[in-house]
Design a protein around this motif. Sequence first.
Motif, PDB file in Angstrom:
ATOM      1  N   LEU A   1       0.834  -1.208   0.000  1.00  0.00           N
ATOM      2  CA  LEU A   1       0.000   0.000   0.000  1.00  0.00           C
ATOM      3  C   LEU A   1       0.866   1.254   0.000  1.00  0.00           C
ATOM      4  O   LEU A   1       0.544   2.241  -0.651  1.00  0.00           O
ATOM      5  CB  LEU A   1      -0.943   0.019   1.201  1.00  0.00           C
ATOM      6  CG  LEU A   1      -2.145  -0.906   1.116  1.00  0.00           C
ATOM      7  CD1 LEU A   1      -2.962  -0.821   2.404  1.00  0.00           C
ATOM      8  CD2 LEU A   1      -3.012  -0.575  -0.074  1.00  0.00           C
ATOM      9  N   LEU A   2       1.982   1.210   0.727  1.00  0.00           N
ATOM     10  CA  LEU A   2       2.894   2.354   0.754  1.00  0.00           C
ATOM     11  C   LEU A   2       3.433   2.621  -0.656  1.00  0.00           C
ATOM     12  O   LEU A   2       3.480   3.767  -1.095  1.00  0.00           O
ATOM     13  CB  LEU A   2       4.040   2.102   1.727  1.00  0.00           C
ATOM     14  CG  LEU A   2       5.081   3.211   1.841  1.00  0.00           C
ATOM     15  CD1 LEU A   2       4.428   4.510   2.302  1.00  0.00           C
ATOM     16  CD2 LEU A   2       6.181   2.813   2.792  1.00  0.00           C
ATOM     17  N   HIS A   3       3.791   1.568  -1.364  1.00  0.00           N
ATOM     18  CA  HIS A   3       4.293   1.723  -2.738  1.00  0.00           C
ATOM     19  C   HIS A   3       3.211   2.342  -3.630  1.00  0.00           C
ATOM     20  O   HIS A   3       3.485   3.270  -4.395  1.00  0.00           O
ATOM     21  CB  HIS A   3       4.758   0.378  -3.291  1.00  0.00           C
ATOM     22  CG  HIS A   3       5.238   0.455  -4.702  1.00  0.00           C
ATOM     23  ND1 HIS A   3       6.364   1.162  -5.068  1.00  0.00           N
ATOM     24  CD2 HIS A   3       4.727  -0.047  -5.847  1.00  0.00           C
ATOM     25  CE1 HIS A   3       6.534   1.076  -6.373  1.00  0.00           C
ATOM     26  NE2 HIS A   3       5.553   0.344  -6.876  1.00  0.00           N
ATOM     27  N   VAL A   4       1.985   1.831  -3.524  1.00  0.00           N
ATOM     28  CA  VAL A   4       0.873   2.380  -4.307  1.00  0.00           C
ATOM     29  C   VAL A   4       0.701   3.857  -3.983  1.00  0.00           C
ATOM     30  O   VAL A   4       0.538   4.696  -4.867  1.00  0.00           O
ATOM     31  CB  VAL A   4      -0.440   1.594  -4.050  1.00  0.00           C
ATOM     32  CG1 VAL A   4      -1.638   2.306  -4.661  1.00  0.00           C
ATOM     33  CG2 VAL A   4      -0.324   0.180  -4.590  1.00  0.00           C
ATOM     34  N   PHE A   5       0.739   4.184  -2.699  1.00  0.00           N
ATOM     35  CA  PHE A   5       0.546   5.568  -2.271  1.00  0.00           C
ATOM     36  C   PHE A   5       1.654   6.465  -2.810  1.00  0.00           C
ATOM     37  O   PHE A   5       1.394   7.578  -3.287  1.00  0.00           O
ATOM     38  CB  PHE A   5       0.466   5.638  -0.750  1.00  0.00           C
ATOM     39  CG  PHE A   5       0.131   6.999  -0.223  1.00  0.00           C
ATOM     40  CD1 PHE A   5      -1.072   7.607  -0.540  1.00  0.00           C
ATOM     41  CD2 PHE A   5       1.014   7.678   0.592  1.00  0.00           C
ATOM     42  CE1 PHE A   5      -1.386   8.858  -0.054  1.00  0.00           C
ATOM     43  CE2 PHE A   5       0.701   8.936   1.085  1.00  0.00           C
ATOM     44  CZ  PHE A   5      -0.497   9.521   0.762  1.00  0.00           C
ATOM     45  N   LEU A   6       2.905   6.006  -2.776  1.00  0.00           N
ATOM     46  CA  LEU A   6       4.024   6.819  -3.275  1.00  0.00           C
ATOM     47  C   LEU A   6       3.891   7.059  -4.784  1.00  0.00           C
ATOM     48  O   LEU A   6       4.116   8.171  -5.262  1.00  0.00           O
ATOM     49  CB  LEU A   6       5.355   6.150  -2.955  1.00  0.00           C
ATOM     50  CG  LEU A   6       5.734   6.132  -1.467  1.00  0.00           C
ATOM     51  CD1 LEU A   6       6.995   5.304  -1.250  1.00  0.00           C
ATOM     52  CD2 LEU A   6       5.899   7.535  -0.923  1.00  0.00           C
TER      53      LEU A   6
ATOM     54  N   THR B   1      -5.920   4.434   2.466  1.00  0.00           N
ATOM     55  CA  THR B   1      -6.243   4.027   3.830  1.00  0.00           C
ATOM     56  C   THR B   1      -6.579   5.258   4.663  1.00  0.00           C
ATOM     57  O   THR B   1      -6.347   6.393   4.246  1.00  0.00           O
ATOM     58  CB  THR B   1      -5.055   3.296   4.471  1.00  0.00           C
ATOM     59  OG1 THR B   1      -3.976   4.233   4.629  1.00  0.00           O
ATOM     60  CG2 THR B   1      -4.604   2.105   3.638  1.00  0.00           C
ATOM     61  N   LEU B   2      -7.085   5.010   5.846  1.00  0.00           N
ATOM     62  CA  LEU B   2      -7.417   6.113   6.740  1.00  0.00           C
ATOM     63  C   LEU B   2      -6.171   6.936   7.070  1.00  0.00           C
ATOM     64  O   LEU B   2      -6.219   8.166   7.073  1.00  0.00           O
ATOM     65  CB  LEU B   2      -8.088   5.591   8.013  1.00  0.00           C
ATOM     66  CG  LEU B   2      -8.499   6.644   9.030  1.00  0.00           C
ATOM     67  CD1 LEU B   2      -9.473   7.652   8.414  1.00  0.00           C
ATOM     68  CD2 LEU B   2      -9.112   5.989  10.255  1.00  0.00           C
ATOM     69  N   GLY B   3      -5.049   6.265   7.313  1.00  0.00           N
ATOM     70  CA  GLY B   3      -3.812   6.993   7.618  1.00  0.00           C
ATOM     71  C   GLY B   3      -3.384   7.893   6.475  1.00  0.00           C
ATOM     72  O   GLY B   3      -2.963   9.035   6.692  1.00  0.00           O
ATOM     73  N   GLU B   4      -3.494   7.393   5.254  1.00  0.00           N
ATOM     74  CA  GLU B   4      -3.136   8.190   4.084  1.00  0.00           C
ATOM     75  C   GLU B   4      -4.123   9.332   3.885  1.00  0.00           C
ATOM     76  O   GLU B   4      -3.744  10.435   3.507  1.00  0.00           O
ATOM     77  CB  GLU B   4      -3.087   7.295   2.849  1.00  0.00           C
ATOM     78  CG  GLU B   4      -1.963   6.283   2.941  1.00  0.00           C
ATOM     79  CD  GLU B   4      -2.185   5.059   2.075  1.00  0.00           C
ATOM     80  OE1 GLU B   4      -1.210   4.312   1.929  1.00  0.00           O
ATOM     81  OE2 GLU B   4      -3.298   4.846   1.571  1.00  0.00           O
ATOM     82  N   PHE B   5      -5.376   9.053   4.151  1.00  0.00           N
ATOM     83  CA  PHE B   5      -6.424  10.071   4.067  1.00  0.00           C
ATOM     84  C   PHE B   5      -6.106  11.221   5.030  1.00  0.00           C
ATOM     85  O   PHE B   5      -6.190  12.389   4.668  1.00  0.00           O
ATOM     86  CB  PHE B   5      -7.766   9.419   4.410  1.00  0.00           C
ATOM     87  CG  PHE B   5      -8.956  10.331   4.374  1.00  0.00           C
ATOM     88  CD1 PHE B   5      -9.555  10.678   3.177  1.00  0.00           C
ATOM     89  CD2 PHE B   5      -9.511  10.807   5.557  1.00  0.00           C
ATOM     90  CE1 PHE B   5     -10.676  11.494   3.147  1.00  0.00           C
ATOM     91  CE2 PHE B   5     -10.629  11.620   5.539  1.00  0.00           C
ATOM     92  CZ  PHE B   5     -11.208  11.967   4.330  1.00  0.00           C
ATOM     93  N   LEU B   6      -5.695  10.872   6.253  1.00  0.00           N
ATOM     94  CA  LEU B   6      -5.397  11.888   7.263  1.00  0.00           C
ATOM     95  C   LEU B   6      -4.083  12.611   6.992  1.00  0.00           C
ATOM     96  O   LEU B   6      -3.902  13.751   7.431  1.00  0.00           O
ATOM     97  CB  LEU B   6      -5.371  11.255   8.660  1.00  0.00           C
ATOM     98  CG  LEU B   6      -6.695  10.689   9.143  1.00  0.00           C
ATOM     99  CD1 LEU B   6      -6.499   9.947  10.456  1.00  0.00           C
ATOM    100  CD2 LEU B   6      -7.740  11.782   9.283  1.00  0.00           C
ATOM    101  N   ALA B   7      -3.177  11.967   6.263  1.00  0.00           N
ATOM    102  CA  ALA B   7      -1.865  12.576   5.999  1.00  0.00           C
ATOM    103  C   ALA B   7      -1.938  13.701   4.966  1.00  0.00           C
ATOM    104  O   ALA B   7      -1.039  14.534   4.904  1.00  0.00           O
ATOM    105  CB  ALA B   7      -0.884  11.501   5.517  1.00  0.00           C
TER     106      ALA B   7
END
Length: 156
Positions: A5-10, A37-43
């Motif tokens: 998920l981190l790779h997708v987000f980057l 994800t919720l964490g990415e949403f909040l970031a």
Amino acid sequence: MDLNLLHVFLVLLEEHSATKAADRLGVTQAAVSAALTLGEFLARDHILISCEGLTGVIDDILAEQGLQRRIGSATSHYAALPFLLRGSEAIATLPAHAARALAQASSLDTCHCPLALPEFGVDLSWRFDALRDPAFMLFRDLVVDQATTFFHASSQ
């Protein structure tokens, strides 16, 4: 933390587009969109759409969970979003039908919100002195009749 998920987000951050990120990753746009994800949403910084102030439904839901988002800017008009979002990494949370319409009319992408959201209401408002105008009242009644017919038909 899921490193996939981190790779997708980057990649999503680099491409500024779920569609372009999906092409680069060799997956569907829906798969990239679902990776938020919720964490990415909040970031991310958020653009608030509100006529009522500096918080909205999203903020209320997050507060119930002891969480908070960063509001980078605010607008009272959906039509302003393409201009406010272009070139940024911000997120705007809005009803699906409005998000689809804006995405079709611009280069914006959509994804699902990682929060469980309630159904939203549709409101009609007007200035108090408009109640004295028979033409306005007729127009208002026509809009209410059409909206009632539309929402009744779409719920069946």
